[in-house]
Design an enzyme around this catalytic site. Sequence first.
Site, mmCIF file in Angstrom:
data_model
loop_
_atom_site.group_PDB
_atom_site.id
_atom_site.type_symbol
_atom_site.label_atom_id
_atom_site.label_comp_id
_atom_site.label_asym_id
_atom_site.label_seq_id
_atom_site.Cartn_x
_atom_site.Cartn_y
_atom_site.Cartn_z
ATOM 1 N N GLY A 1 -31.812 2.723 -10.913
ATOM 2 C CA GLY A 1 -32.379 3.803 -10.742
ATOM 3 C C GLY A 1 -31.702 5.036 -11.693
ATOM 4 C CB ALA A 2 -30.334 7.454 -11.448
ATOM 5 C CD GLU B 1 -27.475 8.138 -9.060
ATOM 6 O OE1 GLU B 1 -26.191 8.085 -9.251
ATOM 7 O OE2 GLU B 1 -28.107 7.082 -8.727
HETATM 8 ZN ZN LIG Z 1 -25.075 5.446 -5.940
#
Ligand SMILES: [Zn+2]
Length: 881
Positions: free
Chosen positions: A268-269, A305
């Site tokens: 995802g990131a 994040e």
């Molecule tokens: Zn994470």
Amino acid sequence: MRTDTGQVFKLEDYRPNDYLIPETSLTFRLSPEATRVIAVLTIERRDGVAALVPLLLDGDGLTLIRVAIDGHELAPADFLATPDQLTILQPPATTRFQLLIETELAPARNEALMGLYRSSNVYCTQCEAEGFRRITYFLDRPDILSVYTVRIEAKRDEAPLLLSNGNPADSGALADGWHYAGWHDPFPKPSYLFALVAGALGKLADSFVTMSGRTVELGIYVEPGKERLAGYAMDALKRSMQWDEEAFGREYDLDVFNIVAVSDFNMGAMENKGLNIFNDKYVLADQETATDADFANIEAIIAHEYFHNWTGNRITCRDWFQLCLKEGLTVFRDHEFSADQRSRAVKRIAEVRTLRAHQFPEDQGPLAHPVRPRRYREINNFYTATVYEKGSEVVRMIRTILGAETFRAGMDLYFERHDGEAATIEDFVKVFEDVSGRDLSQFSLWYHQAGTPNLTVSSTHNASAQEFTLEIEQSVPPTPSESRKRLMHIPLAFGLVGAGGKPVAWRGVEGAVVEDGVIHIRKRRHMVRFSGVAERPAVSLNRGFSAPITLSVEQRADDQFFLAAHDSDAFSRWQAFNTLLTDALIAAFRQTLGGKQTEFTARLTGLAGKIAGDETLEPAYRALALALPGESDIARDIGKSIDPDAIFSGREALALAIAKANRDTFASLYDRLADDGPFSPDAASAGRRALRNTLLDYLALLPGGATLAAEHFRAATNMTDRAAALTVLAHRHHGAPEAVKALADFEAKYGSDALVMDKWFQIQASVPGPQTVYAVRALTSHPAFSMANPNRVRSLIGTFSSANQTGFHRADGEGYRFFSQTVLEVEKRNPQVAARLATALRSWRALEPGRQAKAREALLAIAGAENLSADLRDIVERTLA
Ligand SMILES: [Zn+2]
């Protein structure tokens, strides 16, 4: 690509390395086919380690150009180099020396998307977990913390933008149209947090003033021309920074914070220090192209994040067994953030649905592992729902047990005590023991023991003695390599509910510690006696989902109906209704209710209508309540001899019964909810859209349904409504002219927008029924599809195998055959994505015997393929074990 060496890594084998790398200086000279990397590492021998101990550095598929120590090039006899390891046989006797390593890479040919690669002409990196060793030889483990100085050189026209971690240093022109930029990150970090981005990108700029008054420059970099689509992500980032200051006292620490969106990304990131790299799907959004779910995901992942800057970066993990230390904790933090930004009750229900859909089957199948695993063959395969979602639940339980204030004191102590360190789960638990004076050793089993605990609960009320008794027994089912389980400490939030939903008071309680509405289950069996209870109450258990467990409750249907209408705890109220729906669906599957079915269904459909029209409830909540349990949820609750076709029929029948019984209520509510104002992605507006689209799903089952859905599609002014209508048409009216036209219109309009086309693939891959496997096979040749892009693969192949019960589990095994061929095809490029896909068959043993045999054949076909990667072999072998 690393092939499997069969090596098993064990927690108990951990020991610190003999050497440290306090400083790392990297120079990149970028070129698609031949990038040169010069790493200058300051190597320090750890205190007490004898001189001349060989230095072993990790590599993965590297081409070495030269090695030098303190300025002197090493002769071939002084070192051993393979693509996967560099050994300096006799390091200098001094405690500190400089090691220079030059390697050559071909980022354009890196399709595994680990290390340095190119995505749409942009150079970018992914180093977690072990990607840094694909860039240079290094002690590539999270307990080696180093201060990084980076210089990037590139052709200016090819890469006008040069980014790395930390704060910008010098930059300037070089000969022949090249230029360079320097970056320095003052905070020591492990190699998995290293990042580099270079290319031509557009920038959305903003700034944030921290609580101590420092200005941080914020940048979100996207494909040129798409800057406008990053607005929501930027807004979410600023809200995240603000929230972390208020909720946890955490301030951002560098002068700049950058986010880059790339279109080829395995995850995802990624939270690289000061330079987060995102899958573009979690950055780019507007009402035309993104659904409300996309907006919510962007908000949550941007926050996640960002929050890693403290939980993961400033305090990192000692080794990969501690992954939950950063992930479980950070998921907990992003859940709390979203709950504060949106509706707490709705958010909690959605979290629990996700946990049950993804973590419960993992915990109940061959891939089960503790939140903190003790062994692994391939760490990439441990980025699991157990580590993330159950890991978050464990943190939530600590807060439930200690209370919010003590929990916060524990977190403060954690940041104070371990800042700048690589820590362990033991360190984390210890801070909470220290601030509370409690012994959390039994509780810690949540980290160390796999499996979903079950509580069996029955109740009795003695009217003459005015005594209410709960008999509670715990058990933890066996999981791979853990047959005997120890007793857990389970915080069970509860309420005794009396007439009109009022709480029932009691005079005294014995048999367990009960405090702040929580029964602390610590033994195998508790008889919890409440005295002074005159009327028999209904008991509401595991309120707010206080523990990630399953419940077997002997409870009258009348009590469930009562709680579904009156429980003051919003989660438990939803749970009661969901349990009734599940009971009805399981009874339909087993055909056990007979004549009673009609009466039960009538009560249920009546309650569905009441919930839909209850204006005291938020629309988002009503939408969640009306969504029937998914086919895989029902399968999980049935547990064995699963026939997905029978589950599907039962579910369709119940949906139709609810639609028929509430036709008028649903239709008028549907009309009233029609959108009138300008679009806003906020939670309340999204909730109204969710409810209206849920109602559409029911109304589409009735005569005229296809026309209604086609009109909904035509009139849609945003992607949420458009995608919902397209789903209804494609799923409920497969092959009808309205469905065919809508799919074609959608494709014509969005054919060149890859992220929107992912929805088009997803919707078609999830069409129920045996014909879908052919459609999916055909779509793999669609011009918008690519086996090399993880988002495309997940949309089409991932959706088909994980979210299409009747299509994937076709009785003749055709779905499985397509699956095994495709997984092997993906694996040739990207083992990590292939391994993730392969987990779709983790619950194969729960299938009925015919499908079970065919699923096993498909798994064996994968396992028998030549040169299987470590990632994929690990998953298939554990699944078959
Ligand atoms: Zn994470």
